[in-house]
Each structure stands twice: as structure tokens, then as C-alpha cells.
Write a protein that holds these residues in place. Sequence first.
Motif, PDB file in Angstrom:
ATOM      1  N   UNK A 123      43.474  13.898  14.950  1.00  0.00           N
ATOM      2  CA  UNK A 123      43.762  14.697  16.065  1.00  0.00           C
ATOM      3  C   UNK A 123      44.009  16.041  15.735  1.00  0.00           C
ATOM      4  N   UNK A 124      44.172  16.647  14.552  1.00  0.00           N
ATOM      5  CA  UNK A 124      44.271  18.148  14.323  1.00  0.00           C
ATOM      6  C   UNK A 124      42.642  18.600  14.167  1.00  0.00           C
ATOM      7  N   UNK A 125      41.718  17.854  13.869  1.00  0.00           N
ATOM      8  CA  UNK A 125      40.314  18.115  14.032  1.00  0.00           C
ATOM      9  C   UNK A 125      39.895  17.894  15.470  1.00  0.00           C
ATOM     10  N   UNK A 126      40.419  16.890  16.126  1.00  0.00           N
ATOM     11  CA  UNK A 126      40.098  16.299  17.833  1.00  0.00           C
ATOM     12  C   UNK A 126      40.302  17.748  18.455  1.00  0.00           C
ATOM     13  N   UNK A 127      41.456  18.143  18.379  1.00  0.00           N
ATOM     14  CA  UNK A 127      42.156  19.069  19.183  1.00  0.00           C
ATOM     15  C   UNK A 127      41.396  20.329  19.267  1.00  0.00           C
ATOM     16  N   UNK A 128      40.808  20.900  18.290  1.00  0.00           N
ATOM     17  CA  UNK A 128      39.965  22.147  18.110  1.00  0.00           C
ATOM     18  C   UNK A 128      38.777  22.112  19.022  1.00  0.00           C
ATOM     19  N   UNK A 129      38.022  20.969  19.399  1.00  0.00           N
ATOM     20  CA  UNK A 129      37.097  20.875  20.372  1.00  0.00           C
ATOM     21  C   UNK A 129      37.267  21.280  21.812  1.00  0.00           C
ATOM     22  N   UNK A 130      36.534  22.208  22.444  1.00  0.00           N
ATOM     23  CA  UNK A 130      36.576  22.631  23.796  1.00  0.00           C
ATOM     24  C   UNK A 130      35.957  21.490  24.638  1.00  0.00           C
ATOM     25  N   UNK A 131      35.107  20.973  24.283  1.00  0.00           N
ATOM     26  CA  UNK A 131      34.431  19.737  24.753  1.00  0.00           C
ATOM     27  C   UNK A 131      33.946  18.649  24.010  1.00  0.00           C
ATOM     28  N   UNK A 132      34.240  17.324  24.427  1.00  0.00           N
ATOM     29  CA  UNK A 132      33.906  16.299  23.651  1.00  0.00           C
ATOM     30  C   UNK A 132      32.763  15.366  23.998  1.00  0.00           C
ATOM     31  N   UNK A 133      31.987  15.232  23.393  1.00  0.00           N
ATOM     32  CA  UNK A 133      30.933  14.174  23.922  1.00  0.00           C
ATOM     33  C   UNK A 133      30.694  12.981  23.314  1.00  0.00           C
ATOM     34  N   UNK A 134      30.480  11.612  23.716  1.00  0.00           N
ATOM     35  CA  UNK A 134      30.325  10.548  23.105  1.00  0.00           C
ATOM     36  C   UNK A 134      28.809  10.027  23.268  1.00  0.00           C
ATOM     37  N   UNK A 135      27.829   9.653  22.401  1.00  0.00           N
ATOM     38  CA  UNK A 135      26.654   9.227  22.557  1.00  0.00           C
ATOM     39  C   UNK A 135      26.911   7.508  22.620  1.00  0.00           C
ATOM     40  N   UNK A 136      26.620   6.879  23.570  1.00  0.00           N
ATOM     41  CA  UNK A 136      26.740   5.676  23.801  1.00  0.00           C
ATOM     42  C   UNK A 136      25.629   4.772  23.799  1.00  0.00           C
ATOM     43  N   UNK A 137      25.087   4.198  22.734  1.00  0.00           N
ATOM     44  CA  UNK A 137      23.906   3.440  22.605  1.00  0.00           C
ATOM     45  C   UNK A 137      24.356   2.040  22.324  1.00  0.00           C
ATOM     46  N   UNK A 138      23.767   0.872  22.857  1.00  0.00           N
ATOM     47  CA  UNK A 138      24.216  -0.248  22.288  1.00  0.00           C
ATOM     48  C   UNK A 138      23.879  -0.594  21.033  1.00  0.00           C
ATOM     49  N   UNK A 139      24.731  -1.702  20.397  1.00  0.00           N
ATOM     50  CA  UNK A 139      24.837  -1.820  18.856  1.00  0.00           C
ATOM     51  C   UNK A 139      23.235  -2.289  18.543  1.00  0.00           C
ATOM     52  N   UNK A 140      22.631  -3.297  19.223  1.00  0.00           N
ATOM     53  CA  UNK A 140      21.336  -3.964  18.778  1.00  0.00           C
ATOM     54  C   UNK A 140      20.271  -2.725  18.831  1.00  0.00           C
ATOM     55  N   UNK A 141      20.305  -1.816  19.652  1.00  0.00           N
ATOM     56  CA  UNK A 141      19.389  -0.718  19.422  1.00  0.00           C
ATOM     57  C   UNK A 141      19.829   0.150  18.404  1.00  0.00           C
ATOM     58  N   UNK A 142      20.959   0.227  18.155  1.00  0.00           N
ATOM     59  CA  UNK A 142      21.501   1.108  16.842  1.00  0.00           C
ATOM     60  C   UNK A 142      21.058   0.598  15.566  1.00  0.00           C
TER      61      UNK A 142
END
Length: 256
Positions: A149-168
Motif C-alpha cells: 500500500x505504501x508504494x500503491x498510494x504514490x500513484x496518481x493513476x493506476x492501469x492494469x493490463x488484462x490479457x488472458x492467461x493462455x495468451x500470456x
Amino acid sequence: IHMGTTRKLSMGNNGKLNGFEAKTPFLIGVSGGTASGKSTVCKRIMEKLGQVDKDHTERQVVCISQDSFYRDLTPSEKIKAEKGQFNFDHPDAFDNDLILQTLQDILAGKKCEIPVYDYKTNSIIPNQTTIIYPADVVLFEGILVFYFSNIRDLFHMKLFVDTDSETRLERRVPRDIKERGRDLDYVLNQYMNFVKPAFEEFCLPTKKFADVIIPRGADNTVAIDLIVQHIRDILSNHGRNVIEAESPMSRLDEAI
Ligand code: ADP
Ligand code: C5P
Ligand code: MG
């Protein structure tokens, strides 16, 4: 946008840099499972913003990878890693204190030096660092950037790249063989024993912290263009805010 601005205005005299007021950059976290396309999405963003051909000292947008902060291993951990028996997908595999310190320095407008990591030897390259010059927007990408949380709280914007696990998995295998000096057996065993279970335990639960989820990663040009446009807006406001920061009105704002 406003968060970044407020912080910058409240920095006062602490953030002087070369005679100018140091700017607080807008910090964007980019997470997602292994081979989801985090590094590729960040590269596309940098390309579309015309940053790639610029000298490092001139860039308004910079990208840093969490992978640069893998901690050095003990001799016995090193032997384990060579056999594919070390868990590089656990939050403790990173030097999290250095991540926090570096991001805090970046937010304070300071120039920083970060380690250079070599996947082939599973270690930090000695006597070599990358210099990160102050910028307006900083992208920080990695599998576990939203975990603590101490690192997470520093971001002004949070993106999550969501690709299915087979493709990954399909993308991770050739990448690790070609670019990270692994063989097929190593990659598949590591994936089964560590990468997949750790993704489910540590990475996937952080998706809920994301402001924006990017389905299909770098294929999603619509999402990438929206983010690029948002960054362009931040860049054009940033210049304006510096002037505002020097005006008497904004000093009045600051006092209030
Ligand atoms: P991450 O940084 O999330 O681990 P990468 O950006 O390194 O993911 O992507 C993993 C691999 O898949 C790389 O070899 C990359 O070139 C490839 N790749 C990424 N996105 C795509 C895509 N949309 N189509 C095809 N290959 C891709
Ligand atoms: O780019 P990506 O997000 O895939 O990088 C993180 C991955 O790198 C982790 O899933 C981890 O298994 C892998 N890694 C590795 N060997 C190292 C360091 C990281 O296989 N020495
Ligand atoms: Mg990557």
C-alpha cells in the motif's frame, strides 16, 4: 491531474532544482500479469508521445520497470534460481525499500539512479546504473507495483493490463527463450511452480485497485490512444502550472 498540481504547488522552496522550482511528476502505475503486455503498452505510449527518439535528459515522459529493482540473491538463492527453483513472482523478490525511496525521490523532482538488471544471470549488473532525469510524467510498470500500500498510494493513476492467461503463457515462452536466456523446460516448470500460483495470490488481487483496466494489452489501440490523450493534457497543463506557481495568486492559494 489536480492531485499532482496541488502537491507541486505545496512544495514551496523544498523543490528547487537548478534555480527553477522542481515539478512533481504525474506518476502512473502499470500492472498486470507476466507477458500481459505492460512493457509493450508503455513503449507504445512513449512512441505515440514522440519520446523514444529524444535524448534521456530531454524526455517529458519516462518509463521505469519494476524489474530493475529485483534484489540481489544470496549464493544459495542464486543456485536455486539457476535451477528454476526461486520464486521471482513473490513480493519479497524485489528491493521494495529502494522502490519506495526511488518513487519518493521522483515525486520530489530529484534526479535518480536505478540498478540495471540482467535476467540471464538473475542479478544486478555491478557498477552500472540508469539515470532517471526529472520528467512531467513517469510510468512505473511491473507485476507487483500495486501490492504494497505504501508504494500503491504514490500513484496518481493506476492501469492494469488484462490479457488472458493462455495468451500470456504463449508469449512468455518464446520471449524468455529468446530474450532471457532460458530453455523450454525451465520456462514451463517455473511457470507452473511459481509464476501462475503467485499471479493468482499476489498480482490478480491488486486488479481491484486499478483506475483503468486495459483489456488485450497492446492490441487495444483505443485504450492506448485515450491514455495518450490524457497524458498530452497533463503535459500541456504542467507547463501552465509552473507559471501559476510563480504568480502571487497561487502563493495566496498556497497560504490558504
Ligand atoms: P510484460 O512486460 O507484461 O511481461 P511484454 O510487453 O514483454 O509483457 O510482452 C510479452 C511478449 O509478448 C513480448 O515478447 C512482446 O513482444 C509480445 N507482445 C506483447 N504484446 C503483444 C501483442 N499485442 N501481440 C503480439 N505480441 C505481443
Ligand atoms: O516482464 P514481466 O512482467 O514478465 O517480468 C516479470 C517476470 O520476470 C516474473 O514473472 C518473473 O518470473 C520473471 N523473472 C525471471 N527471472 C528473473 C527475474 C524475473 O524469470 N531473474
Ligand atoms: Mg515487462
